[in-house]
Design a protein around this motif. Structure first.
Motif, PDB file in Angstrom:
ATOM      1  N   PHE A  49       0.815  -1.205   0.000  1.00  0.00           N
ATOM      2  CA  PHE A  49       0.000   0.000   0.000  1.00  0.00           C
ATOM      3  C   PHE A  49       0.863   1.275   0.000  1.00  0.00           C
ATOM      4  N   GLY A  50       1.891   1.258  -0.860  1.00  0.00           N
ATOM      5  CA  GLY A  50       2.755   2.420  -0.998  1.00  0.00           C
ATOM      6  C   GLY A  50       3.942   2.449  -0.059  1.00  0.00           C
ATOM      7  N   LEU A  51       3.974   1.549   0.922  1.00  0.00           N
ATOM      8  CA  LEU A  51       5.109   1.468   1.837  1.00  0.00           C
ATOM      9  C   LEU A  51       6.152   0.536   1.246  1.00  0.00           C
ATOM     10  N   ASN A  52       7.366   1.048   1.022  1.00  0.00           N
ATOM     11  CA  ASN A  52       8.431   0.277   0.382  1.00  0.00           C
ATOM     12  C   ASN A  52       9.510  -0.089   1.409  1.00  0.00           C
ATOM     13  N   TYR A  53       9.996  -1.313   1.275  1.00  0.00           N
ATOM     14  CA  TYR A  53      11.034  -1.775   2.184  1.00  0.00           C
ATOM     15  C   TYR A  53      11.822  -2.872   1.479  1.00  0.00           C
ATOM     16  N   PRO A 118       7.908  -7.439   5.723  1.00  0.00           N
ATOM     17  CA  PRO A 118       8.780  -6.740   6.672  1.00  0.00           C
ATOM     18  C   PRO A 118       8.653  -5.230   6.502  1.00  0.00           C
ATOM     19  N   THR A 119       8.651  -4.517   7.594  1.00  0.00           N
ATOM     20  CA  THR A 119       8.594  -3.053   7.600  1.00  0.00           C
ATOM     21  C   THR A 119       9.686  -2.543   8.536  1.00  0.00           C
ATOM     22  N   PRO A 120       9.999  -1.251   8.494  1.00  0.00           N
ATOM     23  CA  PRO A 120      11.020  -0.723   9.419  1.00  0.00           C
ATOM     24  C   PRO A 120      10.673  -0.947  10.889  1.00  0.00           C
ATOM     25  N   ASN A 121       9.405  -1.128  11.212  1.00  0.00           N
ATOM     26  CA  ASN A 121       8.985  -1.247  12.610  1.00  0.00           C
ATOM     27  C   ASN A 121       8.530  -2.651  12.997  1.00  0.00           C
ATOM     28  N   GLY A 122       8.647  -3.613  12.091  1.00  0.00           N
ATOM     29  CA  GLY A 122       8.181  -4.958  12.414  1.00  0.00           C
ATOM     30  C   GLY A 122       7.701  -5.672  11.161  1.00  0.00           C
ATOM     31  N   TYR A 123       6.695  -6.559  11.350  1.00  0.00           N
ATOM     32  CA  TYR A 123       6.192  -7.359  10.242  1.00  0.00           C
ATOM     33  C   TYR A 123       4.669  -7.259  10.197  1.00  0.00           C
ATOM     34  N   LEU A 124       4.141  -7.320   8.966  1.00  0.00           N
ATOM     35  CA  LEU A 124       2.708  -7.358   8.759  1.00  0.00           C
ATOM     36  C   LEU A 124       2.329  -8.725   8.207  1.00  0.00           C
ATOM     37  N   TYR A 125       1.323  -9.345   8.795  1.00  0.00           N
ATOM     38  CA  TYR A 125       0.794 -10.608   8.316  1.00  0.00           C
ATOM     39  C   TYR A 125      -0.494 -10.322   7.558  1.00  0.00           C
ATOM     40  N   VAL A 126      -0.499 -10.632   6.266  1.00  0.00           N
ATOM     41  CA  VAL A 126      -1.627 -10.277   5.416  1.00  0.00           C
ATOM     42  C   VAL A 126      -2.164 -11.548   4.765  1.00  0.00           C
ATOM     43  N   TYR A 127      -3.466 -11.754   4.897  1.00  0.00           N
ATOM     44  CA  TYR A 127      -4.095 -12.897   4.260  1.00  0.00           C
ATOM     45  C   TYR A 127      -4.982 -12.378   3.136  1.00  0.00           C
ATOM     46  N   LEU A 128      -4.371 -12.222   1.965  1.00  0.00           N
ATOM     47  CA  LEU A 128      -5.064 -11.725   0.784  1.00  0.00           C
ATOM     48  C   LEU A 128      -4.711 -12.608  -0.403  1.00  0.00           C
ATOM     49  N   LEU A 129      -5.536 -12.530  -1.433  1.00  0.00           N
ATOM     50  CA  LEU A 129      -5.257 -13.305  -2.633  1.00  0.00           C
ATOM     51  C   LEU A 129      -3.956 -12.804  -3.266  1.00  0.00           C
ATOM     52  N   HIS A 130      -3.087 -13.733  -3.613  1.00  0.00           N
ATOM     53  CA  HIS A 130      -1.843 -13.343  -4.251  1.00  0.00           C
ATOM     54  C   HIS A 130      -1.404 -14.449  -5.208  1.00  0.00           C
ATOM     55  N   THR A 131      -0.512 -14.091  -6.113  1.00  0.00           N
ATOM     56  CA  THR A 131      -0.002 -15.011  -7.130  1.00  0.00           C
ATOM     57  C   THR A 131       1.520 -15.024  -7.092  1.00  0.00           C
ATOM     58  N   SER A 132       2.107 -16.215  -7.095  1.00  0.00           N
ATOM     59  CA  SER A 132       3.561 -16.366  -7.141  1.00  0.00           C
ATOM     60  C   SER A 132       3.994 -16.574  -8.592  1.00  0.00           C
ATOM     61  N   VAL A 133       5.030 -15.846  -9.008  1.00  0.00           N
ATOM     62  CA  VAL A 133       5.462 -15.870 -10.407  1.00  0.00           C
ATOM     63  C   VAL A 133       6.988 -15.954 -10.475  1.00  0.00           C
ATOM     64  N   LEU A 134       7.493 -16.856 -11.317  1.00  0.00           N
ATOM     65  CA  LEU A 134       8.921 -16.886 -11.644  1.00  0.00           C
ATOM     66  C   LEU A 134       9.168 -15.946 -12.810  1.00  0.00           C
ATOM     67  N   GLY A 135      10.136 -15.069 -12.667  1.00  0.00           N
ATOM     68  CA  GLY A 135      10.415 -14.093 -13.707  1.00  0.00           C
ATOM     69  C   GLY A 135      11.371 -14.607 -14.767  1.00  0.00           C
ATOM     70  N   LEU A 136      11.530 -13.818 -15.836  1.00  0.00           N
ATOM     71  CA  LEU A 136      12.407 -14.188 -16.942  1.00  0.00           C
ATOM     72  C   LEU A 136      13.854 -14.445 -16.510  1.00  0.00           C
TER      73      LEU A 136
END
Length: 252
Positions: A49-53, A118-136
């Motif tokens: 959500f816009g937070l980069n780490y 991982p974030t600068p202040n700890g970790y976020l556990y998120v249970y959302l739909l996601h897709t794993s992809v191997l890149g080129l």
């Protein structure tokens, strides 16, 4: 100008393309709506959500360093087959380090369907739909490992297919014996000197006398056919290898 085998140049090209491509696109990633984890050469790039780490597992740096070693070693060190063994080892090790880095994400950044950010202040556990992809880059590295092992097994000479068949066909079509012999010596990278009607390798000379081919070695001369002429010059070339090391990737 130093000649270089095409098989080794292809290996170096794959190593460079892998590293360059990886700097522009991830080798592996998890993607969902408004969040992602992408594996880049400097670590896992987390966007939530816009937070980069950045989470840099130590193995990620070994991946591209070993891949570059696999491409450069047979270019720099060429007088035996050991650099081909070493480059294949580094290529496979690079692929293993990449897989280990991906398993790092599976072990520490994904728990029972939850994506761990991982974030600068700890970790976020998120249970959302996601897709794993191997890149080129992953597939390029796999191709590099396969090519390196193939070069190791063949002495980086797998492009020299049916050379004698090509030579006989050229001789039959053009009837130019010295040019045919010269083609063979170039294909296997043997040093020679060409004169008008003579080719010399070390102390062995092949002389064209009309339609005849004559081998002169030391003080003796002998009329030979084109196959025996090539064989004698190759033997002389191997003698040069023992004293000078002029042919690439030979020996044990």
């Amino acid at each position: 100008m130093v000649s270089m085998r095409l098989e080794v140049l292809l290996q170096l090209l794959l190593a460079v393309v892998f590293v360059v491509t990886w700097f522009f696109m991830p080798a592996y990633g998890i993607y969902g709506r408004d969040y992602s984890i992408a594996l880049m050469p400097w670590g896992y790039l987390v966007d939530f959500f816009g937070l980069n780490y950045v989470a840099p597992p130590p193995t990620v740096f070994a991946v591209w360093l070993f891949a570059l070693d696999a491409g450069l070693i047979p270019v720099i060190w060429r007088r035996t087959r050991y650099p081909l063994y070493l480059s294949a080892f580094f290529a496979v090790l690079s692929l293993m380090m990449l897989l280990d880095t991906i398993l790092f994400q599976q072990r520490y950044l994904q728990v029972k369907g939850y994506a761990v950010f991982p974030t600068p202040n700890g970790y976020l556990y998120v249970y959302l739909l996601h897709t794993s992809v191997l890149g080129l880059p992953t597939y390029i590295l796999l191709a590099l490992a396969i090519l390196s092992v193939f070069n190791m097994a063949t002495g980086a000479k797998w492009l020299d297919v049916d050379v004698m068949l090509i030579i006989r066909r050229r001789y039959v079509l053009h009837r130019d014996a010295l040019s045919t012999v010269e083609l063979m010596l170039r294909r296997i990278n043997i040093k020679y000197v060409r004169y008008d009607n003579e080719i010399r390798v070390g102390n062995v000379a092949l002389i064209k006398d009309g339609d005849n081919l004559i081998i002169r070695k030391d003080s003796s001369t002998e009329a030979v056919g084109i196959e025996n002429a090539i064989l004698e010059l190759i033997k002389a070339g191997f003698s040069q290898v023992i004293t000078e090391g002029t042919i690439d990737y030979e020996g044990e």
